[in-house]
Design an enzyme around this catalytic site. Structure first.
Site, PDB file in Angstrom:
ATOM      1  N   ARG A  30     -84.787  40.629  67.039  1.00 25.42           N
ATOM      2  CA  ARG A  30     -85.530  40.102  68.179  1.00 25.42           C
ATOM      3  C   ARG A  30     -85.275  38.609  68.332  1.00 25.42           C
ATOM      4  O   ARG A  30     -85.119  38.102  69.443  1.00 25.42           O
ATOM      5  CB  ARG A  30     -87.030  40.382  68.005  1.00 25.42           C
ATOM      6  CG  ARG A  30     -87.401  41.850  68.121  1.00 25.42           C
ATOM      7  CD  ARG A  30     -88.852  42.100  67.719  1.00 25.42           C
ATOM      8  NE  ARG A  30     -89.793  41.499  68.661  1.00 25.42           N
ATOM      9  CZ  ARG A  30     -91.104  41.451  68.455  1.00 25.42           C
ATOM     10  NH1 ARG A  30     -91.612  41.936  67.325  1.00 25.42           N
ATOM     11  NH2 ARG A  30     -91.902  40.907  69.364  1.00 25.42           N
TER      12      ARG A  30
ATOM     13  N   CYS B 120     -94.677  34.256  66.781  1.00 28.21           N
ATOM     14  CA  CYS B 120     -94.180  35.634  66.625  1.00 28.21           C
ATOM     15  C   CYS B 120     -94.120  36.250  68.012  1.00 28.21           C
ATOM     16  O   CYS B 120     -93.700  35.612  68.971  1.00 28.21           O
ATOM     17  CB  CYS B 120     -95.061  36.434  65.668  1.00 28.21           C
ATOM     18  SG  CYS B 120     -96.799  36.558  66.168  1.00 28.21           S
TER      19      CYS B 120
END
Length: 274
Positions: free
Chosen positions: A176, A234
């Site tokens: 990611r 995050c």
């Protein structure tokens, strides 16, 4: 209290009248489909509902930190006092409990620890488990002393892409972060914030517990060049707190979190799939 306590310590202190045990388990989340979740809860545990209570429901982004007055009110409803000793855990080992730990730090309560290994570790020690959360308690006198400096916002991160005054530590997976793996929120493009570094939250854990201080120190020394200027991020502010707490245990005292994280960054910069 230290940042972490063991299941043995908690079992020995279950009858401490000043101890409050909080279950901060998330029943569902966007990126934990492969993580085993244990059922039941620890005796006397009260449910600390991160998804429905301890957040800002008016925010367009998930898991946004609640307003101080709302946090204070809801903590009083849980019977939490100013002098309460708090232990927080979750049903996945170490997942959402560090988020609760961080919220209390932001709100000025220092006497709090995370149960290392959470409910899975408690169960592995064959300690008792109950079906229902504890609910027979009087209203507490908890009050907030809000520390704004621990909550980093979009504008600060935007300015920092030029000023480079702090380093963003991204707790998402390497895929990611590098843009090779799709985001769990399908409308968002993948990638990372400029000048950030990647420490996937799984790297600071082993068998559902935090790694040793020596191991954690080595991880952060390998990735970070300035231990005093770290901000954690995050996808939506949950796993950032796992890495933040790992850093606090083994490397530096930084407790700053970019609360909007990649979800806000991608949304507000229009990094979306059309």
């Amino acid at each position: 209290m230290k940042e972490l306590v063991t299941s043995k310590w908690l079992k020995q202190n279950l009858n401490n009248p000043n101890l409050i045990i909080l279950d901060a388990s998330l029943k569902q989340s966007v990126n934990t489909t492969n993580i085993q979740q244990f059922e039941g809860t620890i005796p006397n545990a009260r449910f600390f509902d991160l998804k429905n209570v301890y957040l800002d429901k008016e925010s367009p982004f998930p898991n946004t930190i609640p307003k101080p007055e709302h946090f204070e009110l809801e903590c009083r409803k849980l019977g939490i006092n100013n002098d309460s000793e708090i232990v927080v855990f979750d049903s996945r080992g170490i997942y959402s409990s560090p988020r609760a730990w961080w919220l209390f730090k932001v709100m000025g309560h220092q006497n709090i620890a995370v149960l290392n290994g959470g409910l899975p570790d408690w169960i592995s020690n064959t300690y008792p488990v109950v079906e229902n959360h504890f609910s027979q308690f009087e209203e507490g006198n908890f009050y907030v002393a809000f520390n704004q400096s621990l909550v980093v916002d979009f504008n600060q991160v935007s300015k920092n892409t030029i000023a480079k005054e702090f380093t963003i530590v991204d707790a998402r997976s390497e895929g990611r972060f590098n843009g090779t793996e799709k985001e769990p929120r399908a409308h968002l493009k993948n990638g990372s914030i400029e000048n950030s570094v990647n420490i996937p939250y799984q790297q600071v854990l082993k068998n559902g517990r935090y790694k040793s201080k020596i191991e954690l120190k080595a991880i952060f020394e390998n990735k970070c060049t300035n231990e005093n200027d770290l901000v954690f991020s995050c996808g939506s502010g949950i796993t950032a707190c796992i890495v933040m707490l790992a850093c606090h245990i083994g490397y530096s005292n930084s407790l700053k979190v970019y609360d909007g994280s990649w979800t806000e960054w991608a949304e507000r910069n229009d990094l979306k799939f059309s």
